[in-house]
Design a protein around this motif. Structure first.
Motif, PDB file in Angstrom:
ATOM      1  N   GLY A   1      23.808  32.516  64.071  1.00 23.55           N
ATOM      2  CA  GLY A   1      23.989  33.530  63.046  1.00 23.55           C
ATOM      3  C   GLY A   1      25.123  34.469  63.399  1.00 23.55           C
ATOM      4  O   GLY A   1      25.748  34.342  64.449  1.00 23.55           O
ATOM      5  N   SER A   2      25.346  35.416  62.490  1.00 23.47           N
ATOM      6  CA  SER A   2      26.481  36.314  62.614  1.00 23.47           C
ATOM      7  C   SER A   2      26.037  37.723  62.951  1.00 23.47           C
ATOM      8  O   SER A   2      24.910  38.112  62.634  1.00 23.47           O
ATOM      9  CB  SER A   2      27.230  36.360  61.289  1.00 23.47           C
ATOM     10  N   GLN A   3      26.961  38.489  63.524  1.00 22.12           N
ATOM     11  CA  GLN A   3      26.710  39.902  63.801  1.00 22.12           C
ATOM     12  C   GLN A   3      25.365  40.045  64.523  1.00 22.12           C
ATOM     13  O   GLN A   3      24.454  40.746  64.075  1.00 22.12           O
ATOM     14  CB  GLN A   3      26.758  40.697  62.474  1.00 22.12           C
TER      15      GLN A   3
ATOM     16  N   VAL B   1      33.086  28.536  72.341  1.00 21.25           N
ATOM     17  CA  VAL B   1      32.469  29.588  71.525  1.00 21.25           C
ATOM     18  C   VAL B   1      33.266  29.681  70.228  1.00 21.25           C
ATOM     19  O   VAL B   1      34.447  29.322  70.191  1.00 21.25           O
ATOM     20  CB  VAL B   1      32.429  30.968  72.237  1.00 21.25           C
ATOM     21  N   GLU B   2      32.612  30.149  69.172  1.00 19.75           N
ATOM     22  CA  GLU B   2      33.235  30.165  67.836  1.00 19.75           C
ATOM     23  C   GLU B   2      33.202  31.553  67.203  1.00 19.75           C
ATOM     24  O   GLU B   2      32.649  31.734  66.116  1.00 19.75           O
ATOM     25  CB  GLU B   2      32.492  29.189  66.910  1.00 19.75           C
ATOM     26  N   PRO B   3      33.768  32.558  67.850  1.00 19.56           N
ATOM     27  CA  PRO B   3      33.733  33.884  67.228  1.00 19.56           C
ATOM     28  C   PRO B   3      34.641  33.928  66.005  1.00 19.56           C
ATOM     29  O   PRO B   3      35.707  33.314  65.995  1.00 19.56           O
ATOM     30  CB  PRO B   3      34.275  34.800  68.331  1.00 19.56           C
TER      31      PRO B   3
ATOM     32  N   ILE C   1      33.628  41.750  49.327  1.00 17.11           N
ATOM     33  CA  ILE C   1      32.344  41.526  48.642  1.00 17.11           C
ATOM     34  C   ILE C   1      31.161  41.837  49.547  1.00 17.11           C
ATOM     35  O   ILE C   1      30.005  41.792  49.125  1.00 17.11           O
ATOM     36  CB  ILE C   1      32.283  40.073  48.105  1.00 17.11           C
ATOM     37  N   ARG C   2      31.417  42.158  50.802  1.00 17.77           N
ATOM     38  CA  ARG C   2      30.326  42.327  51.766  1.00 17.77           C
ATOM     39  C   ARG C   2      29.292  43.390  51.356  1.00 17.77           C
ATOM     40  O   ARG C   2      28.091  43.165  51.508  1.00 17.77           O
ATOM     41  CB  ARG C   2      30.870  42.619  53.168  1.00 17.77           C
ATOM     42  N   PRO C   3      29.703  44.555  50.837  1.00 19.20           N
ATOM     43  CA  PRO C   3      28.671  45.519  50.421  1.00 19.20           C
ATOM     44  C   PRO C   3      27.778  44.952  49.314  1.00 19.20           C
ATOM     45  O   PRO C   3      26.552  45.099  49.360  1.00 19.20           O
ATOM     46  CB  PRO C   3      29.495  46.720  49.927  1.00 19.20           C
TER      47      PRO C   3
END
Ligand code: LLP
Length: 427
Positions: free
Chosen positions: A211-213, A289-291, A328-330
């Motif tokens: 997952g992210s963040q 790693v895939e940041p 679009i994140r918000p």
């Protein structure tokens, strides 16, 4: 991600006030708006360089940093990272083409994604990339047939779904069994005899991305432990394994975190811990790693101009010329992005920061202390370097915004603003 209650502007060495004016590495945002217009994405080149150096220092070695280019696939940014030895994690034929165009070495490219078409698989084999990260049995069937037809074996990595809770927003959690990503361990295990004897496939790695963040490092250790155990099973079964890919998810600071996320070296240490716990540290595998956002997220910001301030009985709306079409994140994740005024000491006033798009979800901030802005003022939406331009759209027939890179005290366009004629090209 657990939403924090804070609403801060995270510190930055690159977006700072100088002589009362907001600058990106010494260039005023006012001058960038005057030259290139708004809305415009503004990136600090030195921030990207610095993030890459910090990432290389945080991961165990030897390690390939395969930048998840979906975060921001602008060619200038890809070229910059490629020149420093960075590889890429891609999810489409379009991303493959960008990487090749930008000079990322094929042997440093890995191809993730649950829905690769035959054409995309062919393109990956044509380019001779490092490995296709397969995520389902039908994908393996398709790739095996293609490789058989071509007469040369395809290098694959099994992306497994370790069923680990990543401590993040559900829309960006990818390592739980109810998401579409990766192979369940039992399924992957059952495939080993077939893969090891197939003359058309070479199983050369194992991978996961939970997952992210990520809010904490321990899910990374747990996932790598599971992956490491599986790597040992692959080797015991006779696979010529050469790499273990721990995925991305390295967090950045947006400004609403109640507690600062763990520093990147904690994630590097979690990977080592997982390798040790699984015994895979003895296998001499190259780590990948895939940041994505970690390399570019904090380096970019969205520069926008206030069109109107609309006072209503219940609320004050600051209406700017950027919208959900640029970030679009918000709207999608209720994500927090800090907002700064181009003028130092602008003061604060509560309200919503919204764009011109005809959607109630078209907002950058809701009920927040915003910089006190008037018509014509410039605002900067921070943390927009990742998943900003790469998720942009032409909705409401809005031309895609320009992208500007600040380097060595100079600002230059790295993607021109679309014209209105661009909007109907191809129709
Ligand atoms: N590797 C794989 C296989 C991925 O699917 C992703 C992201 C990454 C690496 C990089 O994740 P990162 O390090 O950037 O967190 N649009 C969302 C993020 C979606 C991420 C999808 N996969 C957002 O704006 O937060």
């Amino acid at each position: 991600m657990e939403r924090g209650t804070r609403a801060d502007v995270p510190p930055s060495a690159h977006f700072t006030y100088e002589g009362g004016a907001l600058t990106c590495d010494g260039v005023t945002l006012e001058s960038i708006a005057a030259r290139f217009g708004t809305p415009t994405y503004v990136y600090s080149a030195s921030s990207i360089d610095h993030a890459y150096e910090r990432m290389v220092a945080a991961v165990p070695r030897p390690c390939l940093v395969a930048y998840a280019i979906k975060a921001n696939s602008n060619l200038s940014i890809l070229r910059r990272l490629a020149a420093r030895g960075c590889g890429a994690d891609i999810v489409s034929g379009g991303e493959l083409a960008r990487c090749l165009r930008a000079g990322i070495r094929p042997q440093d490219i890995v191809f993730s994604g649950v829905g690769k078409t035959d054409e995309e698989l062919e393109a990956a084999l044509d380019a001779d990339i490092r490995a296709v990260h397969v995520e389902s049995v039908p994908e393996i069937d398709a790739l095996e047939q293609i490789a058989a037809r071509r007469g040369s074996p395809a290098r694959i990595t099994l992306r497994v779904n370790p069923d680990v809770d990543p401590d993040t927003h559900p829309y960006i959690a990818t390592g739980l069994h109810d998401t579409k990503f990766g192979l369940e361990l039992d399924v992957a295990r059952a495939l080993l005899p077939r893969l090891i004897t197939s003359p058309h496939l070479t199983l050369e790695g194992v991978a996961c991305h939970i997952g992210s963040q990520l809010g904490s490092a321990s899910p990374m250790a747990d996932a790598v432990e599971i992956l490491g155990r599986f790597a040992r099973e692959c080797v015991d079964a006779g696979a010529p394994l050469r790499s273990l890919d721990a995925g991305g998810g390295w967090p950045i600071r947006y400004g609403d975190e109640d507690d600062a996320h763990p520093p990147w070296p904690a994630f590097g240490a979690a990977i080592e811990e997982g390798l040790r716990r699984s015994g895979a540290d003895a296998l001499d595998l190259e780590l990948i790693v895939e940041p994505g956002r970690a390399l570019v997220g904090e380096a970019g910001a969205l520069l926008t101009r206030v069109i109107y301030v609309k006072e209503q009985a219940s609320k004050r709306f600051v209406i700017v010329d950027a919208a959900m079409t640029e970030l679009i994140r918000p709207a999608l994740y209720d994500a927090y992005h800090a907002v700064m005024s181009a003028r130092e000491g602008a003061g604060a006033a509560p309200g919503d920061l919204v764009g011109p798009v005809c959607e109630t979800g078209d907002f950058f901030a809701v009920d927040r202390a915003l910089p006190d802005a008037r018509r014509g003022d410039l605002l900067l939406v921070r943390g927009a370097g990742a998943y900003g331009t790469s998720m942009a759209s032409n909705y409401n027939s809005r031309p895609l915004a320009a992208e500007v890179l600040v380097e060595g005290g100079e600002a230059r366009v790295i993607r021109r603003r679309q014209t209105v004629e661009d909007l109907w090209r191809g129709e």
